[in-house]
Design a protein around this motif. Structure first.
Motif, PDB file in Angstrom:
ATOM      1  N   MET A   1       0.799  -1.212   0.048  1.00 53.82           N
ATOM      2  CA  MET A   1       0.007  -0.059   0.104  1.00 53.82           C
ATOM      3  C   MET A   1       0.748   1.148   0.020  1.00 53.82           C
ATOM      4  N   THR A   2       0.690   2.225  -0.830  1.00 52.98           N
ATOM      5  CA  THR A   2       1.314   3.500  -0.948  1.00 52.98           C
ATOM      6  C   THR A   2       1.437   4.251   0.355  1.00 52.98           C
ATOM      7  N   ARG A   3       2.592   4.958   0.550  1.00 54.44           N
ATOM      8  CA  ARG A   3       2.390   5.726   1.684  1.00 54.44           C
ATOM      9  C   ARG A   3       2.559   7.369   1.400  1.00 54.44           C
ATOM     10  N   TYR A   4       2.010   8.233   1.831  1.00 58.83           N
ATOM     11  CA  TYR A   4       1.941   9.602   1.614  1.00 58.83           C
ATOM     12  C   TYR A   4       2.168  10.432   2.822  1.00 58.83           C
ATOM     13  N   LEU A   5       3.208  11.290   2.732  1.00 61.54           N
ATOM     14  CA  LEU A   5       3.365  12.279   3.712  1.00 61.54           C
ATOM     15  C   LEU A   5       2.297  13.588   3.377  1.00 61.54           C
ATOM     16  N   VAL A   6       1.485  13.949   4.477  1.00 62.08           N
ATOM     17  CA  VAL A   6       0.443  14.877   3.851  1.00 62.08           C
ATOM     18  C   VAL A   6       0.513  16.059   4.875  1.00 62.08           C
ATOM     19  N   PHE A   7       0.532  17.216   4.483  1.00 63.81           N
ATOM     20  CA  PHE A   7       0.383  18.359   5.207  1.00 63.81           C
ATOM     21  C   PHE A   7      -0.136  19.734   4.616  1.00 63.81           C
ATOM     22  N   GLN A   8      -0.480  20.637   5.496  1.00 61.95           N
ATOM     23  CA  GLN A   8      -1.260  21.948   5.081  1.00 61.95           C
ATOM     24  C   GLN A   8      -0.166  22.901   4.987  1.00 61.95           C
ATOM     25  N   LEU A   9      -0.667  24.036   4.041  1.00 66.98           N
ATOM     26  CA  LEU A   9       0.267  25.210   3.660  1.00 66.98           C
ATOM     27  C   LEU A   9      -1.009  26.346   3.720  1.00 66.98           C
ATOM     28  N   TYR A  10      -0.878  27.275   4.805  1.00 63.76           N
ATOM     29  CA  TYR A  10      -1.793  28.413   4.472  1.00 63.76           C
ATOM     30  C   TYR A  10      -0.985  29.616   5.142  1.00 63.76           C
ATOM     31  N   ALA A  11      -0.978  30.874   4.409  1.00 59.03           N
ATOM     32  CA  ALA A  11      -0.511  32.074   4.906  1.00 59.03           C
ATOM     33  C   ALA A  11      -1.247  33.150   4.059  1.00 59.03           C
ATOM     34  N   PRO A  12      -1.374  34.292   4.825  1.00 60.27           N
ATOM     35  CA  PRO A  12      -1.970  35.451   4.098  1.00 60.27           C
ATOM     36  C   PRO A  12      -1.529  35.720   2.843  1.00 60.27           C
ATOM     37  N   LEU A  13      -0.056  35.472   2.692  1.00 56.50           N
ATOM     38  CA  LEU A  13       0.458  35.733   1.411  1.00 56.50           C
ATOM     39  C   LEU A  13       1.325  34.791   0.993  1.00 56.50           C
ATOM     40  N   ALA A  14       1.207  34.345  -0.206  1.00 57.09           N
ATOM     41  CA  ALA A  14       2.328  33.432  -0.604  1.00 57.09           C
ATOM     42  C   ALA A  14       2.744  33.738  -2.180  1.00 57.09           C
ATOM     43  N   SER A  15       3.998  33.347  -2.574  1.00 57.21           N
ATOM     44  CA  SER A  15       4.597  33.800  -3.862  1.00 57.21           C
ATOM     45  C   SER A  15       5.092  32.450  -4.518  1.00 57.21           C
ATOM     46  N   TRP A  16       4.594  31.849  -5.668  1.00 60.00           N
ATOM     47  CA  TRP A  16       5.141  30.613  -6.247  1.00 60.00           C
ATOM     48  C   TRP A  16       5.618  31.018  -7.564  1.00 60.00           C
ATOM     49  N   GLY A  17       6.919  31.299  -7.657  1.00 59.34           N
ATOM     50  CA  GLY A  17       7.662  32.058  -8.723  1.00 59.34           C
ATOM     51  C   GLY A  17       7.465  31.033  -9.788  1.00 59.34           C
ATOM     52  N   GLU A  18       6.960  31.569 -10.996  1.00 60.45           N
ATOM     53  CA  GLU A  18       7.261  31.211 -12.242  1.00 60.45           C
ATOM     54  C   GLU A  18       8.181  31.669 -13.001  1.00 60.45           C
ATOM     55  N   GLU A  19       8.472  31.116 -14.495  1.00 63.70           N
ATOM     56  CA  GLU A  19       9.647  31.613 -15.119  1.00 63.70           C
ATOM     57  C   GLU A  19       9.384  33.433 -15.298  1.00 63.70           C
ATOM     58  N   PRO A 134      13.461   9.026   4.707  1.00 64.46           N
ATOM     59  CA  PRO A 134      12.187   8.386   4.718  1.00 64.46           C
ATOM     60  C   PRO A 134      11.155   9.385   5.083  1.00 64.46           C
ATOM     61  N   LEU A 135       9.841   9.279   4.750  1.00 63.16           N
ATOM     62  CA  LEU A 135       8.888  10.139   4.817  1.00 63.16           C
ATOM     63  C   LEU A 135       8.785  10.394   6.535  1.00 63.16           C
ATOM     64  N   GLU A 136       8.872   9.667   7.473  1.00 66.57           N
ATOM     65  CA  GLU A 136       9.036   9.711   8.759  1.00 66.57           C
ATOM     66  C   GLU A 136      10.006  11.044   9.251  1.00 66.57           C
ATOM     67  N   ALA A 137      11.094  11.119   8.541  1.00 69.75           N
ATOM     68  CA  ALA A 137      12.182  11.951   8.985  1.00 69.75           C
ATOM     69  C   ALA A 137      11.687  13.381   8.289  1.00 69.75           C
ATOM     70  N   LEU A 138      11.074  13.369   7.434  1.00 64.76           N
ATOM     71  CA  LEU A 138      10.613  14.504   6.668  1.00 64.76           C
ATOM     72  C   LEU A 138       9.413  15.106   7.597  1.00 64.76           C
ATOM     73  N   SER A 139       8.697  14.183   8.068  1.00 69.55           N
ATOM     74  CA  SER A 139       7.494  14.596   9.170  1.00 69.55           C
ATOM     75  C   SER A 139       8.072  15.236  10.125  1.00 69.55           C
ATOM     76  N   GLU A 140       8.897  14.542  10.908  1.00 68.40           N
ATOM     77  CA  GLU A 140       9.659  15.298  11.971  1.00 68.40           C
ATOM     78  C   GLU A 140      10.159  16.626  11.749  1.00 68.40           C
ATOM     79  N   ALA A 141      10.768  16.816  10.480  1.00 70.87           N
ATOM     80  CA  ALA A 141      11.484  18.076  10.362  1.00 70.87           C
ATOM     81  C   ALA A 141      10.576  19.029  10.145  1.00 70.87           C
ATOM     82  N   LEU A 142       9.301  18.755   9.678  1.00 70.74           N
ATOM     83  CA  LEU A 142       8.140  19.855   9.297  1.00 70.74           C
ATOM     84  C   LEU A 142       7.884  20.374  10.698  1.00 70.74           C
TER      85      LEU A 142
END
Length: 244
Positions: A1-19, A134-142
């Motif tokens: 079975m596939t595992r996913y690390l899932v988390f949320q992102l929210y801020a009043p402002l965000a900027s996702w740079g394009e080219e 592993p996803l566990e290490a990333l989860s702890e870092a977040l």
């Protein structure tokens, strides 16, 4: 079975740079792959100049985004930027050398930068067998990041905890479970931002649990942070089915 690390992102402002071409820095409406991998790399403590570590880290994760905002808006602000005037008789190895060695040739221009306002996302990360962490290490870092995290620019700090968790199942099941569990009770107004049928974006070509509406080529796969180079990838988009 596939595992996913899932988390949320929210801020009043965000900027996702394009080219970026010219003096306007546009923002994508959803987080780019490079921005998400950069956020994760900062959380685990990989520095920008560690080219080899970054390249290895960036190769072995698939990212998926569910854009939940019902009616997001955007704004544009203005910056003054120092740049060298054109001088065809002199060449420099870097822009830093231009500014340092030829101050008399420096001029100022006005640039424009875009930001997304009140955008809320769920992120799902899938590892490959070659993933360096592993996803566990990333989860702890977040939960306890090594470097400060922000959404695209340092002026866009997080407004909610990331609330990471590992979910087993398909990508559709992971997003469904996140929809039930992630909205933060400390932000009661968050529910008013969420649309009834959010669109999903992902880059895993083997993903089959979400109906594909289309695909798009994106230039946001990190290649070299030192040279600021990005490669192409294919991004799919669609929505969860009634039973997804």
């Amino acid at each position: 079975m596939t595992r996913y690390l899932v988390f949320q992102l929210y801020a009043p402002l965000a900027s996702w740079g394009e080219e970026a071409v010219g003096e306007v820095r546009h923002s994508s409406s959803i987080p780019t792959r490079s921005a998400l991998l950069g956020l994760l790399a900062a959380a685990v403590g990989i520095k920008r100049e560690e080219e080899a570590r970054l390249n290895q880290f960036n190769q072995h994760y698939y990212v998926a985004v569910r854009a939940l905002s019902r009616q997001e808006s955007w704004l544009r602000d203005y910056h003054t930027v120092m740049i060298p005037r054109e001088n065809k008789k002199r060449t420099y190895a870097t822009r830093r050398d231009e500014l340092r060695l030829a101050p008399e040739e420096v001029g100022t221009i006005v640039t424009q930068r875009e930001y997304r306002c009140d955008a809320y996302y769920h992120i799902a990360l899938k590892e490959t067998p070659q993933a360096v962490l592993p996803l566990e290490a990333l989860s702890e870092a977040l939960v306890a990041p090594h470097f400060p995290l922000y959404l695209g620019r340092k002026a866009c700090p997080l407004a909610l905890p990331l609330s990471p968790r590992i979910i087993h199942g398909t990508l559709a099941e992971a997003f469904r479970q996140a929809e039930r569990e992630l909205p933060d009770p400390r932000a009661p107004g968050l529910a008013s931002l969420i649309t009834s049928n959010p669109e999903c974006y992902w880059d895993d070509p083997e993903e089959m649990s979400i109906t594909v509406y289309g695909q798009h080529k994106c230039a946001d796969q990190p290649v070299s942070r030192l040279r600021w180079q990005f490669g192409d990838r294919i991004r799919f988009h669609g929505r969860l089915g009634e039973g997804g």
